[in-house]
Design a protein around this motif. Structure first.
Motif, short mmCIF file in Angstrom:
data_model
loop_
_atom_site.label_atom_id
_atom_site.label_comp_id
_atom_site.label_asym_id
_atom_site.label_seq_id
_atom_site.Cartn_x
_atom_site.Cartn_y
_atom_site.Cartn_z
N ALA A 149 0.81 -1.22 0.00
CA ALA A 149 0.00 0.00 0.00
C ALA A 149 0.84 1.27 0.00
CB ALA A 149 -0.93 -0.01 1.20
N THR A 174 -3.36 4.02 9.12
CA THR A 174 -3.31 3.71 7.69
C THR A 174 -2.84 2.28 7.46
OG1 THR A 174 -1.03 4.44 7.45
CG2 THR A 174 -2.73 6.11 7.18
N ALA A 205 -2.97 -1.89 7.37
CA ALA A 205 -3.99 -2.83 6.95
C ALA A 205 -4.69 -3.36 8.19
CB ALA A 205 -3.36 -3.98 6.19
N MET A 206 -5.90 -3.90 7.99
CA MET A 206 -6.67 -4.39 9.12
C MET A 206 -5.93 -5.50 9.86
SD MET A 206 -9.21 -2.49 8.86
CE MET A 206 -10.42 -3.15 10.00
N LYS A 243 -10.71 2.13 9.17
CA LYS A 243 -9.31 2.45 8.90
C LYS A 243 -9.23 3.82 8.25
CE LYS A 243 -6.70 1.94 5.47
NZ LYS A 243 -5.41 1.38 5.19
N LEU A 244 -8.03 4.36 8.20
CA LEU A 244 -7.85 5.65 7.57
C LEU A 244 -7.01 5.48 6.32
CD1 LEU A 244 -7.24 7.65 10.82
CD2 LEU A 244 -9.26 7.73 9.35
N THR A 245 -7.31 6.31 5.34
CA THR A 245 -6.60 6.16 4.07
C THR A 245 -5.65 7.32 3.87
OG1 THR A 245 -8.49 5.00 3.18
CG2 THR A 245 -6.91 5.86 1.60
N LEU A 246 -4.43 6.94 3.54
CA LEU A 246 -3.37 7.91 3.32
C LEU A 246 -3.51 8.55 1.95
CD1 LEU A 246 -0.47 8.73 4.34
CD2 LEU A 246 0.36 6.94 2.84
#
Lengths: 232, 659, 251
Positions: free
Chosen positions: B75, B237, B239-240, B279-282
């Protein structure tokens, strides 16, 4: 043969067979269509019968015909096998399956369309090819034209066959099946052969669409025209 | 315990070269008889497993995902640094070394970081040779861009998917070795115990996540390449599935944990939108090359961003840090965003966001250049925007699409809303120069170790470190250990140490299932995350940290009384996997707070509110804290602090300034 | 924003690979800003609290790049929106009161592990059969010593963005893996680094693909239409061409 054994053993090899035989059948259709179209001269079948005579007795064409038949058979057998084999690759089926969301119905139904064409083909061969090549089940009439030529009258056979409305309907349905079969098959064959280019592929696709509409349309008009007596 | 970093003697520039030429080797015939276990298949793990297998070792590789290609390195967006100086802009190994030390706020080792800078160039060569399709210029050469904390262009990239391309390169090298039979790959396996025999790491217990069975694996050495622990914050950011479990088990088996409180909060992430958020996305740091960060000059301004005129916008990074502007390091950019939002200038529905605006560069940088190229004289604004948009699309298209997907707003038209989020953990297992932990035979690579980034990591350096460790460091340093192990025959896994380790794991796992309480694992994780974010996040203070420690202890106690884990320990049970991971986070969280409490200074990502300059910048205390904090686990959540003092012989320590 | 929507889910439940599966109905309250997987999180929390078995599904990065998430939603892999993975699909793509059918990837080559999780290790084995450049660490020359035209690098990159999720297989009526294999073959056959093994690679990968039990390609184009990374159908043409060339060369 070693080098070519992949056409039997690998999925891409079998696909190649479908494409190559398919393209040769497309080429055949073009010739066949051109000859049939001569009936539109409405000259009592003179041009048509001359062309049919040439096709029936030229040794080169007869040889190619054997190849064509072999190809057709291979196309059919491989096609049936492919369809059945591919169906086995997903044992558990989807509950929801909106196929049209991502592909055309006819591209997913080549087996079905092929079967329709096959049924039509059996009838068609019985009507014309068998009689012209083997003179069965009855002798064709002979004609003598103004030019002095003395020919088998396949044209008359056409007039006879298309008196029957059932035959006309079957022929028209066969042509529709053929049209859709071609609509996928034409460009698909080029894709299989690896011919994909950002400038040429759109052109191939357009030609494919045109071919798939025009050729079956011409084929389909003929029985209708005979039946309605537009051509005599 | 005396911590020996084993930094080689000699001048900085020659340490690694000399080490390499004098380290003992293992001959090819012996390599075939040595087993190495690699846990994790991200950049560090995949590159290490592939390289060690190429050298002839017998490698077993493990990952919890369904394929090694899914490790979270995939990612990483922006790029990878290397001191190639292809842009002829004054880059060098020394400058990359210097930038990294300074970026890390003088809390990393000179020897390690210099080695990292040295091998950075080999990484790019190796990746290109594998067929990694980096971005290129029209002439066919590699393209570079800038990242935060540097004034040169040394970042190599593949659109906004650099991590993906690098990982797929390492993964293909790994799969090649799997095909050749040199690596045995165990996907959907999670390491749950390190097995130690006579003080050395000799194997692992791994749980087959599909069958639920515990399995035993022997190795002459064990490499942990298991990434960071940012998920302790629940929202990050990461992964789960990213977790600390393998590293934590190693820690409990005797490996010290270095600088656990050093966490990187990334300044440009998509803000939280609701309580259900998982989750948060970068949004890649590379966007700061062309995006300008601003907030309205007026507090609580609710106007649409496009309606706020230029003179009413506060480009606060450009204002506060004119030399680096929008490209200040991450810790500084994050804190500045928090400062503005806390002061009431935040934007968006939550008021916890700032704008990242591309319009200026779309028009003036790219639009104008394109107009000149196309011979358009006096282009109007619309033409400039249209021309510039195409260039922006080429550079960041996938990021813009992702943003639009998540927020339903089009960043080509409206500025992005961004806010800092947990992204990376500089802390990790303490390792020496050879990447060996304090347990002989147990190594930690990549984000799982603490080594190279000090108190703050520079952008595009994580990929560099992961691949450096795996491709170019461990293949040499492991020889020093394994050359002494050539007489060790594989130890049968019915050895009592394996028995005991498996029993421990089994008891723990069945313990979770026996609780049969009422609360879900997820709810504990979420609650822990909130505590950590509020009290051990971007800003910390003594009172908050002490409260956090109490809260975490209470939460942990409650977890073991009231958690509900459905299903059984046989068969596929993701909830059970999660329970084990959250249980470890509940212990780690406390240690992070302890570490943050003990470090009475501010440095890099660690900002203690009590220690700041009048302008709100981090204030280090080099007299007391020029050291690595390495924590020893004494059992029962009791920890002992050890220090490794840092010696700077080549760099003059200064107050870090990007003004 | 903030308004809730009621969704009726019909979810595939299957205890393990050999068990008989069935659809199970659930009602969930969702917010339009939720991702599809977050809706599943909410449902699973509910199920656990009610003492029921939560639904197993694969997911990891939740930003559309790891390729782990894999749901067939209303008959379409990764749902109704083009160019996104399930984790990037948001509930605003659905309407209040919608009934949504959720199933696993279905293909013999991807056996179900549980519920919506499937085993895609066949893809790893295909890569392992040849989807690489054989270059040991340390053998590389300077990165700029081999120049690659920008358009070649860009096209190779486009093919290389495949995330290996398997949506192509699940969308194809024949469960064919041609798009996946075509993407890797295209990437490596275009780049100078991939040339030495160009022919052996494609043959080995196709052999492995066939051995894994994927179906044959019939050019329906469903794979490319459903690919979350929009890998074009032309990679399959490339694969065909590369394969025939290699075969006719006696590989």
């Amino acid at each position: 043969m070693g080098v070519l054994s992949f056409v039997f053993s690998s999925s891409l090899g079998r696909k190649l067979v479908m494409a190559v035989t398919g393209i040769s059948l497309i080429a055949f259709l073009l010739v066949h269509c051109a000859i049939n179209a001569t009936v539109f001269f409405n000259d009592g079948g003179e041009t048509f019968n001359i062309a049919a005579e040439f096709m029936g007795h030229n040794w080169l064409i007869r040889t190619a015909e054997i190849g064509l038949f072999a190809g057709l058979l291979w196309h059919i057998i491989q096609g049936i096998w492919l369809t059945l084999d591919n169906q086995k690759r997903r044992k558990s089926k989807y509950g929801a399956n909106p196929g049209s969301a991502n592909s055309k119905w006819y591209s997913r139904s080549m087996g079905l369309l092929g079967s329709i064409i096959l049924i039509f083909l059996v009838m068609h061969l019985k009507h014309f090819w068998v009689v012209s090549r083997f003179g069965m089940p009855h002798e064709l009439g002979h004609l003598e034209y103004a030019s002095g030529e003395h020919l088998e009258n396949l044209y008359v056979e056409m007039v006879n066959v298309f008196q029957n409305p059932v035959a006309v309907i079957v022929y028209v349905l066969g042509c529709i099946g053929l049209g859709y079969h071609l609509l996928h098959g034409f460009s698909s064959a080029f894709q299989t052969l690896g011919i994909n280019h950002k400038s040429y592929t759109p052109m191939i696709q357009s030609v494919g669409v045109a071919f798939s509409i025009i050729v079956p349309l011409i084929f389909a008009i003929i029985p209708v025209a005979f039946h309605l007596g537009l051509i005599k | 315990m005396k911590l020996d970093a084993k930094i080689p003697e000699g001048p900085l520039e020659q340490k690694w070269t000399k080490y390499k030429s004098s380290v003992p080797l293992v001959n090819p015939a012996n390599k075939r008889n040595l087993n190495i276990i690699v846990v994790g298949t991200g950049l560090a793990g995949a590159s290490a497993a592939a390289t060690l297998a190429e050298m002839g070792y017998q490698v077993s590789a493990f990952c919890f995902q369904d394929s090694p290609r899914r490790a979270h390195s995939i990612a990483a967006q922006g790029g990878i640094n290397a001191a190639k100086n292809y842009q002829n802009d004054g880059d060098s190994v020394h400058r990359l070394f210097y930038d990294t030390i300074k970026g890390g706020d003088y809390r990393s080792r000179e020897g390690n970081v210099h080695r990292l800078a040295e091998v950075s160039t080999n990484i790019i060569d190796q990746c290109v040779a594998q067929g990694v399709p980096f971005a290129r210029e029209y002439g066919g050469t590699l393209s570079n861009r800038s990242f935060g904390g540097t004034q040169v262009q040394r970042t190599f990239y593949a659109a906004g998917q650099t991590g993906q391309q690098l990982l797929l390169g390492a993964y293909s090298a790994l799969e090649r070795q799997v095909g050749l039979g040199n690596v045995k790959m165990y996907a959907r396996h999670e390491m749950v115990e390190v097995v130690k025999i006579d003080g050395k790491a000799r194997g692992i217990i791994a749980r087959n996540l599909v069958s639920g069975k515990l399995e035993r694996y022997f190795g002459h050495a064990v490499l942990l390449c298991t990434g960071g622990y940012g998920n302790v914050f629940y929202l990050s950011t990461n992964a789960m599935g990213s977790n600390v479990t393998a590293a934590w088990k190693a820690h409990k088996a005797g490996a010290l944990f270095g600088n656990p409180c050093f966490t990187q909060i990334h300044p440009t992430c998509i803000p939280v939108s609701g309580h259900y958020q998982s989750k948060l996305t970068l949004m890649s740091e590379s966007l700061r090359n062309d995006g300008r960060i601003w907030v309205p000059k007026k507090q609580g301004d609710t106007r649409h961003p496009n309606d706020i005129p230029e003179e009413e916008r506060d480009y606060y990074l450009e204002r506060r840090y004119p030399a680096f502007g929008n490209l200040v390091p991450r810790d500084i950019a994050s804190r500045a965003a928090k400062e503005r939002c806390d002061a009431g200038y935040g934007v968006g529905p939550s008021k916890m966001a700032v704008y990242l605006d591309f319009k200026y560069n779309m028009m003036n940088k790219y639009g104008r250049a394109e107009a000149t190229k196309h011979g358009i004289a006096n282009p109007d604004d619309e033409t400039l925007l249209r021309l510039g948009k195409d260039i922006i699309k080429e550079k960041y298209g996938n990021l813009f699409d992702m943003y639009k997907q998540i927020t339903a707003e089009d960043p080509y038209e409206v500025p992005m809303r961004i806010y800092p989020a947990v992204h990376y953990t500089m802390g990790g297992l303490w390792v020496d120069y050879e990447l060996q932990t304090t347990v002989p035979g147990l190594y930690a690579l990549g984000e799982a170790n603490f080594s190279d980034h000090g108190a703050n990591r520079l952008g595009a350096s994580a990929l560099m470190q992961g691949l450096a460790d795996g491709y170019f460091v461990i293949p040499y340093t492991i020889g020093n250990y394994l050359s002494k192990e050539i007489h060790t025959k594989p130890i049968p896994t019915d050895h009592e140490a394996f028995e005991e380790a498996e029993k421990r794991a089994n008891e723990r796992i069945s313990g979770f299932l026996k609780i049969k309480g009422t609360r879900t694992v997820e709810s504990y994780h979420r609650e822990l995350g909130l505590i950590m974010w509020d009290k051990c996040g971007m800003a910390r203070n003594e009172k908050g940290l002490k409260e956090a420690i109490e809260q975490i202890r209470a939460l942990r106690e409650d977890f073991y009384k009231n958690v509900r884990v459905p299903g059984s320990d046989s068969g596929f049970n993701p909830e059970l996997d999660k329970a084990g991971r959250v249980a470890d986070f509940l212990e780690l969280g406390e240690l992070m707070c302890l570490d943050a409490l003990a470090r009475e200074e501010s440095c890099g990502g660690h900002f203690r509110e009590e220690f700041q300059t009048e302008e709100g910048e981090a204030m280090r205390d080099d007299d007391k804290f020029l050291s690595v904090f390495a924590w020893e686990n004494k059992g029962n959540n009791d920890y002992e602090l050890h220090r490794e003092d840092l010696n700077y012989e080549n760099i003059k320590i200064q107050q870090r300034s990007y003004k | 924003m903030g308004n809730t929507m009621n969704i009726n889910l019909k979810v595939w439940r299957q205890q393990n690979e050999n068990a008989q599966g069935h659809f199970e109905e659930h009602k969930v309250q969702a917010s339009p800003d939720m991702s599809f997987l977050e809706m599943f999180d909410v449902l699973n929390e509910q199920l656990i609290e009610d003492g029921k078995d939560p639904i197993a599904f694969d997911h990891d990065c939740r930003e559309g790049i790891c390729g782990m998430c894999s749901m067939v939603i209303n008959g379409r892999p990764h749902g109704p929106k083009g160019g996104v993975t399930t984790c990037q699909l948001h509930m605003r793509s659905f309407k209040d009161g919608d009934t949504v059918v959720v199933e696993p990837w279905r293909a013999n080559a991807f056996p179900v592990i549980k519920d919506l999780s499937v085993n895609r290790s066949a893809f790893d084995r295909i890569i392992s059969s040849g989807g690489y450049v054989s270059v040991n660490t340390g053998n590389a020359v300077d990165a700029n010593s081999v120049l690659i035209p920008k358009d070649v690098a860009d096209t190779a990159f486009q093919a290389a963005t495949c995330i290996g999720c398997g949506a192509c297989v699940s969308a194809c009526k024949n469960a064919s893996a041609m798009l996946f294999v075509g993407a890797k073959v295209t990437q490596l056959s275009m780049l100078p680094q991939g040339q030495p093994e160009r022919e052996s690679r494609v043959v080995a990968m196709v052999d492995q693909m066939d051995a894994e039990g994927f179906g044959a390609c019939t050019n329906t184009g469903a794979c490319a239409a459903e690919c979350p990374k929009e890998i074009p159908l032309s990679v399959i043409a490339n694969l065909n061409r590369e394969y025939y060339k290699a075969k006719l060369n006696g590989k």
